[in-house]
Scaffold this motif. Sequence first.
Motif, PDB file in Angstrom:
ATOM      1  N   PRO A 198       0.810  -1.226   0.000  1.00  0.00           N
ATOM      2  CA  PRO A 198       0.000   0.000   0.000  1.00  0.00           C
ATOM      3  C   PRO A 198       0.845   1.278   0.000  1.00  0.00           C
ATOM      4  N   GLY A 199       2.009   1.253   0.672  1.00  0.00           N
ATOM      5  CA  GLY A 199       2.866   2.435   0.682  1.00  0.00           C
ATOM      6  C   GLY A 199       3.414   2.750  -0.697  1.00  0.00           C
ATOM      7  N   ALA A 200       3.922   1.719  -1.382  1.00  0.00           N
ATOM      8  CA  ALA A 200       4.457   1.912  -2.730  1.00  0.00           C
ATOM      9  C   ALA A 200       3.359   2.305  -3.711  1.00  0.00           C
ATOM     10  N   ALA A 201       2.205   1.671  -3.574  1.00  0.00           N
ATOM     11  CA  ALA A 201       1.086   1.999  -4.456  1.00  0.00           C
ATOM     12  C   ALA A 201       0.645   3.442  -4.260  1.00  0.00           C
ATOM     13  N   MET A 202       0.588   3.883  -3.010  1.00  0.00           N
ATOM     14  CA  MET A 202       0.204   5.266  -2.723  1.00  0.00           C
ATOM     15  C   MET A 202       1.197   6.247  -3.331  1.00  0.00           C
ATOM     16  N   PHE A 203       2.491   5.919  -3.242  1.00  0.00           N
ATOM     17  CA  PHE A 203       3.513   6.805  -3.819  1.00  0.00           C
ATOM     18  C   PHE A 203       3.337   6.933  -5.324  1.00  0.00           C
ATOM     19  N   PHE A 204       3.294   5.803  -6.028  1.00  0.00           N
ATOM     20  CA  PHE A 204       3.244   5.858  -7.481  1.00  0.00           C
ATOM     21  C   PHE A 204       1.912   6.406  -7.994  1.00  0.00           C
ATOM     22  N   LEU A 205       0.837   6.135  -7.276  1.00  0.00           N
ATOM     23  CA  LEU A 205      -0.452   6.697  -7.659  1.00  0.00           C
ATOM     24  C   LEU A 205      -0.386   8.219  -7.649  1.00  0.00           C
ATOM     25  N   THR A 206       0.138   8.786  -6.560  1.00  0.00           N
ATOM     26  CA  THR A 206       0.256  10.238  -6.442  1.00  0.00           C
ATOM     27  C   THR A 206       1.249  10.794  -7.455  1.00  0.00           C
ATOM     28  N   TYR A 207       2.398  10.124  -7.585  1.00  0.00           N
ATOM     29  CA  TYR A 207       3.467  10.576  -8.482  1.00  0.00           C
ATOM     30  C   TYR A 207       2.988  10.628  -9.937  1.00  0.00           C
ATOM     31  N   GLU A 208       2.372   9.570 -10.409  1.00  0.00           N
ATOM     32  CA  GLU A 208       1.941   9.508 -11.803  1.00  0.00           C
ATOM     33  C   GLU A 208       0.763  10.443 -12.070  1.00  0.00           C
ATOM     34  N   GLN A 209      -0.146  10.553 -11.122  1.00  0.00           N
ATOM     35  CA  GLN A 209      -1.304  11.419 -11.320  1.00  0.00           C
ATOM     36  C   GLN A 209      -0.900  12.881 -11.402  1.00  0.00           C
ATOM     37  N   ILE A 210       0.061  13.299 -10.574  1.00  0.00           N
ATOM     38  CA  ILE A 210       0.519  14.688 -10.618  1.00  0.00           C
ATOM     39  C   ILE A 210       1.279  14.955 -11.912  1.00  0.00           C
ATOM     40  N   LYS A 211       2.109  14.014 -12.340  1.00  0.00           N
ATOM     41  CA  LYS A 211       2.821  14.197 -13.614  1.00  0.00           C
ATOM     42  C   LYS A 211       1.843  14.336 -14.779  1.00  0.00           C
ATOM     43  N   ALA A 212       0.782  13.539 -14.751  1.00  0.00           N
ATOM     44  CA  ALA A 212      -0.197  13.577 -15.832  1.00  0.00           C
ATOM     45  C   ALA A 212      -1.066  14.838 -15.785  1.00  0.00           C
ATOM     46  N   ALA A 213      -1.322  15.330 -14.579  1.00  0.00           N
ATOM     47  CA  ALA A 213      -2.204  16.490 -14.419  1.00  0.00           C
ATOM     48  C   ALA A 213      -1.521  17.804 -14.756  1.00  0.00           C
ATOM     49  N   PHE A 214      -0.183  17.832 -14.643  1.00  0.00           N
ATOM     50  CA  PHE A 214       0.546  19.080 -14.879  1.00  0.00           C
ATOM     51  C   PHE A 214       1.657  18.859 -15.905  1.00  0.00           C
ATOM     52  N   PRO A 215       1.293  18.725 -17.195  1.00  0.00           N
ATOM     53  CA  PRO A 215       2.338  18.576 -18.220  1.00  0.00           C
ATOM     54  C   PRO A 215       3.202  19.823 -18.289  1.00  0.00           C
ATOM     55  N   THR A 216       4.489  19.621 -18.485  1.00  0.00           N
ATOM     56  CA  THR A 216       5.434  20.744 -18.454  1.00  0.00           C
ATOM     57  C   THR A 216       6.332  20.719 -19.678  1.00  0.00           C
ATOM     58  N   ARG A 217       7.004  21.827 -19.888  1.00  0.00           N
ATOM     59  CA  ARG A 217       8.014  21.910 -20.943  1.00  0.00           C
ATOM     60  C   ARG A 217       9.232  21.087 -20.544  1.00  0.00           C
ATOM     61  N   PRO A 218      10.018  20.627 -21.518  1.00  0.00           N
ATOM     62  CA  PRO A 218      11.192  19.813 -21.189  1.00  0.00           C
ATOM     63  C   PRO A 218      12.150  20.458 -20.197  1.00  0.00           C
ATOM     64  N   ASP A 219      12.319  21.796 -20.280  1.00  0.00           N
ATOM     65  CA  ASP A 219      13.282  22.456 -19.404  1.00  0.00           C
ATOM     66  C   ASP A 219      12.806  22.538 -17.959  1.00  0.00           C
ATOM     67  N   SER A 220      11.519  22.349 -17.719  1.00  0.00           N
ATOM     68  CA  SER A 220      10.995  22.416 -16.349  1.00  0.00           C
ATOM     69  C   SER A 220      10.595  21.042 -15.806  1.00  0.00           C
ATOM     70  N   GLN A 221      10.858  19.978 -16.557  1.00  0.00           N
ATOM     71  CA  GLN A 221      10.474  18.646 -16.105  1.00  0.00           C
ATOM     72  C   GLN A 221      11.158  18.211 -14.806  1.00  0.00           C
TER      73      GLN A 221
END
Length: 272
Positions: A57-80
């Motif tokens: 559950p700890g690892a799942a919670m991390f990756f769920l949050t990590y991937e969802q935030i990356k997908a919700a806020f697409p950025t330019r390559p220089d700010s990735q």
Amino acid sequence: MSQCLVAGGFAGMAVDTALYPLDTIKTRLQARAGFMASGGFRGIYSGLSSAIIGSAPGAAMFFLTYEQIKAAFPTRPDSQPLMHMFAASAGEVAACLVRVPTEVVKQRLQAGHHSSLAAVLRQTHSAEGLLGFYRGYLTQVVREIPFTCIQFPIYEYLKLCYARRQRRSILSWEAAVCGSIAGGIAAALTTPLDVVKTRVMLSTKQKGPHQGLEYSGVISTLSRIAREEGPRALFSGVVPRTVWISIGGFVFLGSYEKMKAVLLDAGLFASA
């Protein structure tokens, strides 16, 4: 979301189970009592049940949050890199809600403070209540945020550079190598914060004229260890920690990428 939960949970359990003895050795090296007094090489699987309960559950919670935030806020390559730092930090804050109680139980068993899982649960609750299981939550967050801010930008950068060089998508075992390199660097640099986290989580309330916790607070614990034991003590366990997380980064991130690929190939989940 389901893909992140399944892949992250599988990766977390794979690492925590396979590399548990290194984690126990690291904890005992960092304990105030010292390695031999904390158990030496005896019972190196003490507390494994607690680690297994919290790993998925700890690892799942991390990756769920990590991937969802990356997908919700697409950025330019220089700010990735900044986005990867932010997403990883948010993931750690969320994951620590699950990880910290199991980490407290696990480390107290590893250090020989209690003889069984039932004993540590009963005595921790009796002495400190439910909040006792969150002993060191802030300390763990303070450790995890610098760790992830170092690890994940390096990890994503290495994957990107290698994929561009090969002119194809990176394979799961190649991502695992990137994760190993990034994890080892981050582990070595953040060892002092890991020592502080261990000391705080192993602290219990003292009785008598000096009532209170043996260690509390990041800055005060850092300065106390450096003053009483020397700066070298802040890097106690750096070798097993670095080896553990380097191998763990390979297994953890490699397993995560592999599980994502398997689930996508099977058509069970759509690609982000």
